[in-house]
Design an enzyme around this catalytic site. Sequence first.
Site, PDB file in Angstrom:
ATOM      1  N   GLY A  43       0.946  -1.098  -0.098  1.00  8.36           N
ATOM      2  CA  GLY A  43      -0.135   0.161   0.201  1.00  8.36           C
ATOM      3  C   GLY A  43       0.929   1.457   0.165  1.00  8.36           C
ATOM      4  O   GLY A  43       1.963   0.758   0.595  1.00  8.36           O
ATOM      5  N   GLN A  48       2.615  10.367   1.175  1.00  8.14           N
ATOM      6  CA  GLN A  48       4.254   9.456   1.575  1.00  8.14           C
ATOM      7  C   GLN A  48       5.486   9.306  -0.015  1.00  8.14           C
ATOM      8  O   GLN A  48       6.269   9.507   0.277  1.00  8.14           O
ATOM      9  CB  GLN A  48       4.439   7.860   1.218  1.00  8.14           C
ATOM     10  CG  GLN A  48       3.145   7.486   2.657  1.00  8.14           C
ATOM     11  CD  GLN A  48       3.777   6.291   2.750  1.00  8.14           C
ATOM     12  OE1 GLN A  48       2.436   5.608   2.101  1.00  8.14           O
ATOM     13  NE2 GLN A  48       4.816   5.126   2.848  1.00  8.14           N
ATOM     14  N   CYS A  88       5.898   0.201   7.718  1.00  9.01           N
ATOM     15  CA  CYS A  88       5.799   1.252   6.744  1.00  9.01           C
ATOM     16  C   CYS A  88       7.246   2.183   6.004  1.00  9.01           C
ATOM     17  O   CYS A  88       8.138   1.957   6.584  1.00  9.01           O
ATOM     18  CB  CYS A  88       5.496   2.607   7.343  1.00  9.01           C
ATOM     19  SG  CYS A  88       4.611   4.058   7.242  1.00  9.01           S
ATOM     20  N   LEU A  89       6.243   2.276   4.615  1.00 14.45           N
ATOM     21  CA  LEU A  89       8.147   2.056   3.577  1.00 14.45           C
ATOM     22  C   LEU A  89       8.266   3.712   3.957  1.00 14.45           C
ATOM     23  O   LEU A  89       9.200   4.119   4.158  1.00 14.45           O
ATOM     24  CB  LEU A  89       6.925   2.711   2.285  1.00 14.45           C
ATOM     25  CG  LEU A  89       6.457   1.047   1.413  1.00 14.45           C
ATOM     26  CD1 LEU A  89       6.228   1.518  -0.097  1.00 14.45           C
ATOM     27  CD2 LEU A  89       7.346   0.195   1.392  1.00 14.45           C
ATOM     28  N   HIS A 130      -4.191   1.370   7.828  1.00 11.98           N
ATOM     29  CA  HIS A 130      -3.233   1.927   7.992  1.00 11.98           C
ATOM     30  C   HIS A 130      -2.643   3.420   6.703  1.00 11.98           C
ATOM     31  O   HIS A 130      -2.044   4.173   7.345  1.00 11.98           O
ATOM     32  CB  HIS A 130      -2.070   0.318   7.455  1.00 11.98           C
ATOM     33  CG  HIS A 130      -0.311   1.127   6.917  1.00 11.98           C
ATOM     34  ND1 HIS A 130       0.673   0.546   8.316  1.00 11.98           N
ATOM     35  CD2 HIS A 130       0.015   2.082   6.338  1.00 11.98           C
ATOM     36  CE1 HIS A 130       1.625   1.472   8.107  1.00 11.98           C
ATOM     37  NE2 HIS A 130       1.397   2.299   7.191  1.00 11.98           N
ATOM     38  N   GLU A 131      -3.301   2.725   5.967  1.00  7.88           N
ATOM     39  CA  GLU A 131      -3.210   4.118   4.485  1.00  7.88           C
ATOM     40  C   GLU A 131      -4.400   5.073   5.273  1.00  7.88           C
ATOM     41  O   GLU A 131      -3.459   6.491   4.794  1.00  7.88           O
ATOM     42  CB  GLU A 131      -3.699   3.280   3.014  1.00  7.88           C
ATOM     43  CG  GLU A 131      -3.036   2.045   2.674  1.00  7.88           C
ATOM     44  CD  GLU A 131      -1.436   2.479   3.074  1.00  7.88           C
ATOM     45  OE1 GLU A 131      -1.214   3.926   2.900  1.00  7.88           O
ATOM     46  OE2 GLU A 131      -0.538   1.810   3.268  1.00  7.88           O
ATOM     47  N   HIS A 134      -2.641   7.177   7.045  1.00  5.74           N
ATOM     48  CA  HIS A 134      -2.056   8.274   6.739  1.00  5.74           C
ATOM     49  C   HIS A 134      -2.619  10.014   5.959  1.00  5.74           C
ATOM     50  O   HIS A 134      -1.704  10.285   6.381  1.00  5.74           O
ATOM     51  CB  HIS A 134      -0.394   7.304   4.982  1.00  5.74           C
ATOM     52  CG  HIS A 134       0.237   7.333   5.369  1.00  5.74           C
ATOM     53  ND1 HIS A 134       1.474   7.104   6.276  1.00  5.74           N
ATOM     54  CD2 HIS A 134       0.377   5.496   5.270  1.00  5.74           C
ATOM     55  CE1 HIS A 134       2.268   6.343   6.677  1.00  5.74           C
ATOM     56  NE2 HIS A 134       1.854   4.989   6.001  1.00  5.74           N
TER      57      HIS A 134
END
Length: 166
Positions: A43, A48, A88-89, A130-131, A134
């Site tokens: 994702g 991000q 998380c990236l 999670h997204e 963000h």
Amino acid sequence: MRILFYPDPVLRKRARDADPRAKGLRELVDEMLKTMKEASGVGLAAPQVGESVRLFVASDTGEIEDAMVCLNPKVEPFGPFAQMEEGCLSVPGVRRDIRRSESVRLKWTDLEGKPQEGEFHGLLARIIQHECDHLDGVLFFERMSEADRLSIRDDLKALEEQFSPR
Ligand code: ZN
């Protein structure tokens, strides 16, 4: 496309609504899908990659063909909680168990500007939560247990030293 890392301030901002007719939106989505895949993620949210708009892509297989593209999502978690390890990236090197609902109801706008809704479970429900976080400027470590947050203090400090904007 470059992924922003903690503590970049864009990651802590509440993103503005996405306009499905906005110029360059499709290109942004294509780039985000490619970036997610290249980073072996499941994702990616627009903040991000430095675009503070309410848009994310999610794919529980990590494949672009399986990805959903959501604009202006409204998420409603439901059902029992589950613990699962997350990363998380934008917070490289940190993985811990996070407690989240196993299911979500989601309303969103698709790339054609059409309203959509659905129920999702398991990994995809977790990715969606999670997204969506963000888009509100919330990073996953804010949902960790107190003990886990203490245990990653040094990792976060190292990221702050490495990636603080100067
Ligand atoms: Zn993330």
